[in-house]
Motif scaffolding. Sequence first.
Motif, PDB file in Angstrom:
ATOM      1  N   UNK A 213     -21.118 -23.671 -34.254  1.00 17.02           N
ATOM      2  CA  UNK A 213     -21.404 -22.243 -34.161  1.00 17.02           C
ATOM      3  C   UNK A 213     -20.322 -21.504 -33.375  1.00 17.02           C
ATOM      4  N   UNK A 214     -19.861 -22.094 -32.278  1.00 19.77           N
ATOM      5  CA  UNK A 214     -18.803 -21.461 -31.496  1.00 19.77           C
ATOM      6  C   UNK A 214     -17.540 -21.277 -32.319  1.00 19.77           C
ATOM      7  N   UNK A 215     -17.123 -22.316 -32.979  1.00 19.31           N
ATOM      8  CA  UNK A 215     -15.886 -22.251 -33.767  1.00 19.31           C
ATOM      9  C   UNK A 215     -16.028 -21.280 -34.931  1.00 19.31           C
ATOM     10  N   UNK A 216     -17.205 -21.220 -35.507  1.00 24.31           N
ATOM     11  CA  UNK A 216     -17.417 -20.310 -36.623  1.00 24.31           C
ATOM     12  C   UNK A 216     -17.190 -18.866 -36.192  1.00 24.31           C
ATOM     13  N   UNK A 217     -17.859 -18.442 -35.109  1.00 21.54           N
ATOM     14  CA  UNK A 217     -17.752 -17.053 -34.699  1.00 21.54           C
ATOM     15  C   UNK A 217     -16.415 -16.740 -34.047  1.00 21.54           C
ATOM     16  N   UNK A 218     -15.873 -17.672 -33.295  1.00 22.78           N
ATOM     17  CA  UNK A 218     -14.548 -17.444 -32.712  1.00 22.78           C
ATOM     18  C   UNK A 218     -13.490 -17.340 -33.801  1.00 22.78           C
ATOM     19  N   UNK A 219     -13.642 -18.129 -34.829  1.00 22.60           N
ATOM     20  CA  UNK A 219     -12.715 -18.048 -35.950  1.00 22.60           C
ATOM     21  C   UNK A 219     -12.771 -16.708 -36.671  1.00 22.60           C
ATOM     22  N   UNK A 220     -13.912 -16.047 -36.618  1.00 19.08           N
ATOM     23  CA  UNK A 220     -14.050 -14.736 -37.242  1.00 19.08           C
ATOM     24  C   UNK A 220     -13.485 -13.616 -36.367  1.00 19.08           C
ATOM     25  N   UNK A 221     -13.084 -13.936 -35.149  1.00 15.69           N
ATOM     26  CA  UNK A 221     -12.472 -12.932 -34.274  1.00 15.69           C
ATOM     27  C   UNK A 221     -13.347 -12.443 -33.152  1.00 15.69           C
ATOM     28  N   UNK A 222     -14.468 -13.109 -32.890  1.00 15.74           N
ATOM     29  CA  UNK A 222     -15.328 -12.702 -31.780  1.00 15.74           C
ATOM     30  C   UNK A 222     -14.581 -12.897 -30.459  1.00 15.74           C
ATOM     31  N   UNK A 223     -14.662 -11.901 -29.573  1.00 14.00           N
ATOM     32  CA  UNK A 223     -13.932 -11.961 -28.308  1.00 14.00           C
ATOM     33  C   UNK A 223     -14.660 -12.739 -27.230  1.00 14.00           C
ATOM     34  N   UNK A 224     -15.967 -12.990 -27.403  1.00 13.17           N
ATOM     35  CA  UNK A 224     -16.705 -13.737 -26.395  1.00 13.17           C
ATOM     36  C   UNK A 224     -18.186 -13.678 -26.657  1.00 13.17           C
ATOM     37  N   UNK A 225     -18.945 -14.222 -25.699  1.00 11.86           N
ATOM     38  CA  UNK A 225     -20.401 -14.317 -25.826  1.00 11.86           C
ATOM     39  C   UNK A 225     -21.052 -13.887 -24.528  1.00 11.86           C
ATOM     40  N   UNK A 226     -22.227 -13.278 -24.650  1.00 19.84           N
ATOM     41  CA  UNK A 226     -23.025 -12.881 -23.506  1.00 19.84           C
ATOM     42  C   UNK A 226     -24.324 -13.684 -23.513  1.00 19.84           C
ATOM     43  N   UNK A 227     -24.615 -14.359 -22.397  1.00 13.52           N
ATOM     44  CA  UNK A 227     -25.841 -15.131 -22.255  1.00 13.52           C
ATOM     45  C   UNK A 227     -26.575 -14.695 -20.997  1.00 13.52           C
ATOM     46  N   UNK A 228     -27.823 -15.075 -20.876  1.00 14.23           N
ATOM     47  CA  UNK A 228     -28.611 -14.791 -19.686  1.00 14.23           C
ATOM     48  C   UNK A 228     -28.595 -15.994 -18.746  1.00 14.23           C
ATOM     49  N   UNK A 229     -28.799 -15.735 -17.477  1.00  9.25           N
ATOM     50  CA  UNK A 229     -28.796 -16.822 -16.506  1.00  9.25           C
ATOM     51  C   UNK A 229     -30.069 -17.663 -16.579  1.00  9.25           C
ATOM     52  N   UNK A 230     -31.025 -17.247 -17.393  1.00 11.07           N
ATOM     53  CA  UNK A 230     -32.258 -18.017 -17.547  1.00 11.07           C
ATOM     54  C   UNK A 230     -32.211 -18.965 -18.740  1.00 11.07           C
ATOM     55  N   UNK A 231     -31.185 -18.884 -19.555  1.00 11.27           N
ATOM     56  CA  UNK A 231     -31.083 -19.751 -20.721  1.00 11.27           C
ATOM     57  C   UNK A 231     -30.729 -21.178 -20.339  1.00 11.27           C
ATOM     58  N   UNK A 232     -31.148 -22.106 -21.212  1.00 11.44           N
ATOM     59  CA  UNK A 232     -30.842 -23.513 -20.934  1.00 11.44           C
ATOM     60  C   UNK A 232     -29.364 -23.829 -21.093  1.00 11.44           C
ATOM     61  N   UNK A 233     -28.627 -22.944 -21.763  1.00  9.99           N
ATOM     62  CA  UNK A 233     -27.188 -23.155 -21.899  1.00  9.99           C
ATOM     63  C   UNK A 233     -26.438 -22.805 -20.612  1.00  9.99           C
ATOM     64  N   UNK A 234     -27.129 -22.134 -19.680  1.00 16.09           N
ATOM     65  CA  UNK A 234     -26.478 -21.763 -18.435  1.00 16.09           C
ATOM     66  C   UNK A 234     -26.577 -22.919 -17.445  1.00 16.09           C
ATOM     67  N   UNK A 235     -25.789 -23.940 -17.698  1.00 11.66           N
ATOM     68  CA  UNK A 235     -25.644 -25.086 -16.805  1.00 11.66           C
ATOM     69  C   UNK A 235     -24.166 -25.379 -16.655  1.00 11.66           C
ATOM     70  N   UNK A 236     -23.839 -26.099 -15.618  1.00 10.15           N
ATOM     71  CA  UNK A 236     -22.428 -26.402 -15.373  1.00 10.15           C
ATOM     72  C   UNK A 236     -21.818 -27.192 -16.525  1.00 10.15           C
ATOM     73  N   UNK A 237     -22.564 -28.173 -17.040  1.00  7.25           N
ATOM     74  CA  UNK A 237     -22.026 -28.989 -18.112  1.00  7.25           C
ATOM     75  C   UNK A 237     -21.834 -28.179 -19.388  1.00  7.25           C
ATOM     76  N   UNK A 238     -22.821 -27.358 -19.750  1.00  4.16           N
ATOM     77  CA  UNK A 238     -22.708 -26.552 -20.969  1.00  4.16           C
ATOM     78  C   UNK A 238     -21.574 -25.537 -20.853  1.00  4.16           C
ATOM     79  N   UNK A 239     -21.455 -24.908 -19.705  1.00  2.00           N
ATOM     80  CA  UNK A 239     -20.392 -23.924 -19.534  1.00  2.00           C
ATOM     81  C   UNK A 239     -19.013 -24.565 -19.583  1.00  2.00           C
ATOM     82  N   UNK A 240     -18.898 -25.778 -19.061  1.00  2.00           N
ATOM     83  CA  UNK A 240     -17.624 -26.489 -19.159  1.00  2.00           C
ATOM     84  C   UNK A 240     -17.269 -26.773 -20.614  1.00  2.00           C
ATOM     85  N   UNK A 241     -18.262 -27.153 -21.421  1.00  2.00           N
ATOM     86  CA  UNK A 241     -18.004 -27.394 -22.839  1.00  2.00           C
ATOM     87  C   UNK A 241     -17.620 -26.090 -23.541  1.00  2.00           C
ATOM     88  N   UNK A 242     -18.300 -25.035 -23.212  1.00  2.00           N
ATOM     89  CA  UNK A 242     -17.973 -23.731 -23.788  1.00  2.00           C
ATOM     90  C   UNK A 242     -16.531 -23.347 -23.493  1.00  2.00           C
TER      91      UNK A 242
END
Length: 493
Positions: A213-242
Amino acid sequence: MPLNVGDTGYGSVAGSGLSSSGAAGSSETAALLVPEFGEEGEPEQEWRPLSKEELDESAGGPGWKRLRCYLVVLFWLAWLAMLATAVAIIVTSPRPVATPLNWWQKSVFFQLQPDLFTRTPPAGSGAVDALCDQFSYLKSLGISALILSGLFGPSNATESGGESSGMLPQVQHLLSESNKVGLKVVLDVCDVQLFGAREDAETKEAWDATQHALRLWLGQGVAGFLMCDTGTAYTEKSLMLWRGVLEEFSKEDEERIIVVKQTRDLLPPLRVSGQQLNITLVDVLLRSVLPASPRPLSARQVADAIETHLQTPEDTWLGWMVGGKAPSDLRSLLLVLLMTLPGTPVVQYDQLYPAQGGNGSKYSDSADNFKSRHSTVALFNSLSHNRAREEALVFGNFTFLPFNATYNLSSSSAPPLLAFLRSWGCVHFLVLLNTGSEPQGLDPAWAPSLPEAGVFVASTAMGRLGAVNLDTLVLRAREAAVVKLFEPGSYSS
């Protein structure tokens, strides 16, 4: 009969007798200048120019000539020395050094309403086309980036990256049109089960779906993503992968960013530090000026929330949005606040184009409503363009000024007059906010080092133009003003 005038013939007199014209010694051959005689009867010495030797003697001799030459040379050497000293002072004097800023730190973000998009392609394509038609206009207002919300449903979107929802062609068209006018796009995935949101989010399968999903949208020219601090993706490991994936698509002046919207009072560290690792996991921490509330806040609550943020220092680069609900007559004041605070302003759609009037009814095409919308857009246009050309409003120093109200002193519940200073070098901007319902003014005794004069840059009253004297300045009810001071003050830090 013939007239005899002398022995020598006509017009000539040999002696000093009188001629027929009565002139003494008159003759065509007589000397024009008669030598003067001294007291003893001897003729005085004839005038003649001085020789070089005589001039040197009159001027004091060769020694004085050399002295004058030395003085002239000394004068020019002293003048050149003063000029060199002045240049050296200018070159070596401490000057403010501009910190190189990334594109998002210099940008003005515009967050669109979620209901501008629909899930079905037939209806949604019309909404996207209508939005694309406004890109040039938004760019002319000084907007540099868009935050798009509501593109996905609440289900997990990593499995198809949005392809199955039918939004991919529309978003591709939207990104293509935004790139043409120079608008960057950030996708809001705050309310979406996206990017490894299951309990097994850190498994290889979940990360593969996230990466797709990241590569798909970045490939289309998306400049970035906005997430909330309550999401499960907001962890040190996930952010490092991002960050690893975003860096693959980042280029000079085209960095892809991660924006986190803060909803909690405390956040885990946003930076990973180690012996060989020191990186920032989040580029922008998006913070709301007003707390969440089911009903509009009072003017006093708005003033308290603003004052709390103005007195709280923050090391992380911040993005500011209104967030909570405020009285409709404070909408323009909050717009001035967002555009002058240190950080990235994020202006929401309903701040420029409110969906409801002050009485809760839908906006009509009445003259009053049109005038209100026009004034708000004009104010935003003035603020954005001043921010674009004034360094003090982008990376200038910030100083909170604890002013008090000279009016309403008898009312303890009256909101205070809030003020802060943005300074860069010799340029100073004074921002004044009156959230109260009565006029308030400045007392120079509380800020004796502030210059007395300035010029209005922007005001919610829209009638403020030209020079202003701070000693006599009175802010109207619910008014905010930005004043560029004429003289450097002592509040830059």
